[in-house]
Design a protein around this motif. Structure first.
Motif, PDB file in Angstrom:
ATOM      1  N   ASN A 576       0.845  -1.238  -0.010  1.00  0.00           N
ATOM      2  CA  ASN A 576       0.022   0.028   0.018  1.00  0.00           C
ATOM      3  C   ASN A 576       0.604   1.352   0.161  1.00  0.00           C
ATOM      4  OD1 ASN A 576      -1.502   2.337   1.259  1.00  0.00           O
ATOM      5  ND2 ASN A 576      -3.178   0.771   1.201  1.00  0.00           N
ATOM      6  N   LYS A 577       0.839   2.008  -1.067  1.00  0.00           N
ATOM      7  CA  LYS A 577       1.527   3.193  -1.228  1.00  0.00           C
ATOM      8  C   LYS A 577       1.557   4.093  -0.106  1.00  0.00           C
ATOM      9  CE  LYS A 577       2.197   2.892  -6.185  1.00  0.00           C
ATOM     10  NZ  LYS A 577       2.141   3.579  -7.478  1.00  0.00           N
ATOM     11  N   LYS A 581       4.359   5.108   2.310  1.00  0.00           N
ATOM     12  CA  LYS A 581       4.996   6.529   2.438  1.00  0.00           C
ATOM     13  C   LYS A 581       4.859   7.154   3.987  1.00  0.00           C
ATOM     14  CE  LYS A 581       4.254  11.140   0.399  1.00  0.00           C
ATOM     15  NZ  LYS A 581       3.263  11.856  -0.675  1.00  0.00           N
ATOM     16  N   GLU A 582       3.640   6.773   4.642  1.00  0.00           N
ATOM     17  CA  GLU A 582       3.510   7.377   6.143  1.00  0.00           C
ATOM     18  C   GLU A 582       4.828   6.539   6.952  1.00  0.00           C
ATOM     19  OE1 GLU A 582       1.405   9.642   7.237  1.00  0.00           O
ATOM     20  OE2 GLU A 582       1.292  10.147   5.062  1.00  0.00           O
ATOM     21  N   ARG A 608       0.866  11.439  12.592  1.00  0.00           N
ATOM     22  CA  ARG A 608       1.321  10.106  11.920  1.00  0.00           C
ATOM     23  C   ARG A 608       1.372   8.816  12.486  1.00  0.00           C
ATOM     24  NH1 ARG A 608       3.533  11.926   7.562  1.00  0.00           N
ATOM     25  NH2 ARG A 608       4.927  13.608   8.344  1.00  0.00           N
ATOM     26  N   ILE A 609       2.037   8.824  13.542  1.00  0.00           N
ATOM     27  CA  ILE A 609       1.998   7.648  14.454  1.00  0.00           C
ATOM     28  C   ILE A 609       0.437   7.160  14.711  1.00  0.00           C
ATOM     29  CG2 ILE A 609       2.615   7.005  16.580  1.00  0.00           C
ATOM     30  CD1 ILE A 609       5.220   8.545  16.530  1.00  0.00           C
ATOM     31  N   ASN A 610      -0.515   8.010  15.113  1.00  0.00           N
ATOM     32  CA  ASN A 610      -1.583   7.923  15.606  1.00  0.00           C
ATOM     33  C   ASN A 610      -2.532   7.456  14.486  1.00  0.00           C
ATOM     34  OD1 ASN A 610      -1.479   8.617  18.220  1.00  0.00           O
ATOM     35  ND2 ASN A 610      -2.048  10.605  17.657  1.00  0.00           N
ATOM     36  N   LYS A 615      -4.434   1.959  11.898  1.00  0.00           N
ATOM     37  CA  LYS A 615      -4.387   1.101  10.805  1.00  0.00           C
ATOM     38  C   LYS A 615      -3.896  -0.273  11.149  1.00  0.00           C
ATOM     39  CE  LYS A 615      -6.753   4.017   8.066  1.00  0.00           C
ATOM     40  NZ  LYS A 615      -8.172   3.977   7.821  1.00  0.00           N
ATOM     41  N   ASN A 616      -3.388  -0.259  12.255  1.00  0.00           N
ATOM     42  CA  ASN A 616      -2.772  -1.486  12.821  1.00  0.00           C
ATOM     43  C   ASN A 616      -1.471  -1.704  11.911  1.00  0.00           C
ATOM     44  OD1 ASN A 616      -4.402  -2.036  14.835  1.00  0.00           O
ATOM     45  ND2 ASN A 616      -5.931  -3.223  13.373  1.00  0.00           N
ATOM     46  N   ILE A 617      -0.960  -0.770  11.467  1.00  0.00           N
ATOM     47  CA  ILE A 617       0.233  -0.866  10.572  1.00  0.00           C
ATOM     48  C   ILE A 617       1.487  -0.918  11.469  1.00  0.00           C
ATOM     49  CG2 ILE A 617       1.859   0.262   8.818  1.00  0.00           C
ATOM     50  CD1 ILE A 617      -1.056  -0.574   7.982  1.00  0.00           C
TER      51      ILE A 617
END
Length: 618
Positions: A576-577, A581-582, A608-610, A615-617
């Protein structure tokens, strides 16, 4: 002239109150302070009579006399020094602490002891510790055919000035003692105080002594010789210590001293001391050197800066020369070739004196004056090698902010494959010690010097090598270190298309924010970090520039990633782009935070962290 009333300035009133109730814990010091003032006045007159033809026909037998009046509870200290005119009385006695009053008041509130006596010219006002009122009767050498002046004060923030009938040039200070302090009006008490504090003032100090046969007679109670002119073998340790305290107003014993007579083309005597404690204002740019200049035992001036470099400004003492003119000025001192010769000699002598301090005691010296000694690396090229021998550092292996090693010890313990002396600079010890840049060094058991003082980054610009071995910053890109780190994995990584593609994708996202993206095996626990190129300004130097209000050029960092870290592996597998990126931006901002200690837009970093968490990334 009728009695004229004046008020001390508001700050002076506050200082006087603080001083009387807080500053002097040792009341007997008022004798030392008043005798010191009398001595200064006589030295000024002595110099004037020797250097000014207008006064060449005057002959004075210099002395300081002390009168004790038990009946009326008075002590009078009288000198035949230069005296004061009315404007000088107002200037010298009407203003306490002529410079830095606010900072002085702040300091004594924190430290209520004797450490500050004499530092701001407040010595005279110690009189009010023991006296309910003080009179100063004075006649200037310039006004000897005119009226003298008497200054009176109860120490309550006001004073008065009026004409007096004093006939002899000089100054009389009369103290009307408080009932509680009347015990001081005693021959043996005063004699012991003078022997303790003022024995080596080279002016006779006399006190009236009762004798059954001769009734009263004047007795000289001090040695009245210049200590530095005596043979070293005839001087006791205690005499050296007491003399140091007299010339510096320091209540602590000196750390060490050197006393030498130099003969040859230029003849001079030095008696130089290193204090045991650094002055509280040692970093004040306007702070003067602590050296006093004499010529053939005649006092010339205080705070002579020309005989020692600035990084040795903590050294106190006496220089007495036979070859300089009595009329020498500070401007002439700067241009005098003999001064430069003396400066070179005594600078080296002081450095060798420091070098020969016992190792255990040297640690105490270094804690007080090490930061100042570091200035010498840039200031004193001629003695750079000697100064290098004085330097001490914390390191990875000493594992303590207060445990040190020398450069010689570092070099002796270098690993066989190690080619450079490694160091790291940071704002503080903990930040430096926990830097990700040190992970490879810990793995390879390579020691790194930990530099955490503000002056260190500046010093390292001038300290480029030691005994032919170059210094290398752990914060900066080092190809040699990368080779060591990547040795085991180089064949694997060169053939990895996945890693190469990852680097290209990261470079595209970060674009102009970084100089380049590199693969590295320097890190064991860190996913990514920033380093600067060898020719770039370091982060720490940029902080120093910014703190000084100077324009800081943009630093282009090298972004180094660790392919073995779980986070890097996770990023490389994300398709996922947007998520990719994030994650890259978050990783970069983490590295910036680690390197700089702050972010320009911390709110974006948090968002960004939140976002990635929701998104459970990560």
């Amino acid at each position: 002239m009728k009695s004229e009333k004046y008020s001390f300035k508001s700050e002076s009133k506050q200082l006087l109150k603080l001083m009387i109730h807080s500053l002097y814990s040792n009341k007997e010091i008022f004798i030392r302070e008043l005798i010191s003032n009398s001595s200064d006045a006589i030295e000024k007159l002595r110099f004037l009579l020797l250097s000014n033809e207008k006064f060449s026909n005057i002959n004075i037998k210099y002395q300081i006399k002390i009168y004790l009046d038990e009946k009326n509870k008075k002590i009078k200290i009288s000198d035949n020094g230069i005296g004061m005119k009315k404007d000088e009385v107002i200037k010298n006695l009407g203003t306490i602490a002529k410079s830095g009053t606010k900072s002085f008041i702040k300091s004594i509130k924190k430290n209520k002891n004797n450490d500050f006596i004499g530092k701001f010219g407040v010595g005279f006002y110690s009189s009010f510790i023991v006296a309910k009122k003080v009179y100063v009767n004075t006649l200037s050498i310039y006004n000897k055919n005119k009226n003298s002046i008497i200054w009176k004060s109860y120490g309550n923030g006001e004073y008065s000035i009026e004409k007096s009938d004093k006939k002899n040039v000089g100054t009389d200070v009369t103290l009307f003692l408080k009932d509680s302090e009347s015990y001081l009006i005693n021959y043996y008490t005063i004699k012991n105080i003078i022997k303790k504090y003022s024995d080596h003032i080279n002016i006779p100090i006399k006190i009236k002594k009762y004798d059954k046969k001769n009734k009263y007679k004047w007795e000289k109670i001090n040695l009245a010789e210049s200590l530095w002119t005596l043979e070293k073998k005839n001087i006791e340790k205690e005499q050296y210590i007491n003399f140091y305290k007299y010339i510096t107003n320091d209540n602590n014993d000196p750390f060490i001293w050197t006393h030498n007579k130099v003969e040859g083309n230029i003849e001079y005597i030095i008696l130089l001391y290193i204090p045991s404690k650094a002055p509280w204002d040692i970093w004040n740019r306007e702070k003067k050197s602590g050296l006093k200049l004499y010529i053939n035992k005649v006092y010339i001036m205080d705070n002579v800066e020309q005989f020692l470099p600035n990084y040795l400004r903590f050294v106190k003492g006496i220089i007495d020369s036979k070859d300089l003119s009595l009329n020498i000025s500070r401007e002439i001192l700067q241009e005098n070739k003999n001064i430069e010769i003396i400066k070179k000699t005594i600078t080296k002598k002081i450095l060798i004196l420091i070098k020969n301090i016992d190792k255990e005691k040297y640690i105490n010296f270094w804690k007080e004056f090490g930061s100042i000694i570091k200035e010498g690396i840039a200031e004193d090229i001629e003695n750079k090698e000697l100064i290098c021998d004085l330097l001490l550092f914390s390191s990875i292996k000493t594992n303590s902010k207060n445990k040190y090693l020398s450069l010689d010890e570092y070099v002796k313990n270098m690993e066989k494959f190690q080619k450079n002396i490694y160091f790291i600079t940071s704002d503080n010890y903990k930040s430096a010690k926990n830097s990700p840049h040190l992970e490879i060094f810990k793995q390879k058991k390579i020691d790194v010097l930990i530099l955490h003082e503000r002056i260190d980054e500046w010093m390292m610009n001038y300290l480029t090598e030691f005994k032919g071995i170059k210094f290398q910053s752990a914060n900066k890109f080092d190809e040699t270190l990368n080779k060591i780190a990547n040795e085991k994995n180089k064949n694997e990584e060169k053939s990895s298309k996945k890693i190469k593609n990852l680097i290209k994708k990261i470079e595209k996202i970060l674009k102009n924010k970084v100089k380049k993206v590199n693969l590295t095996h320097k890190f064991s626990e860190t996913a990514a970090a920033l380093t600067t190129d060898s020719n770039e300004m370091s982060t720490q130097m940029a902080k120093l520039f910014s703190a000084a209000g100077q324009k800081v050029p943009e630093i282009k960092y090298i972004f180094e990633i660790n392919p073995n870290h779980k986070l890097i592996k996770k990023i490389s597998s994300i398709s996922n782009k947007k998520y990719f990126k994030e994650l890259v931006k978050m990783l970069f901002e983490q590295a910036v935070l680690n390197e700089k200690g702050s972010l320009t837009e911390p709110n974006k970093f948090i968002k960004r962290i939140n976002y990635l968490l929701t998104k459970n990334i990560i």
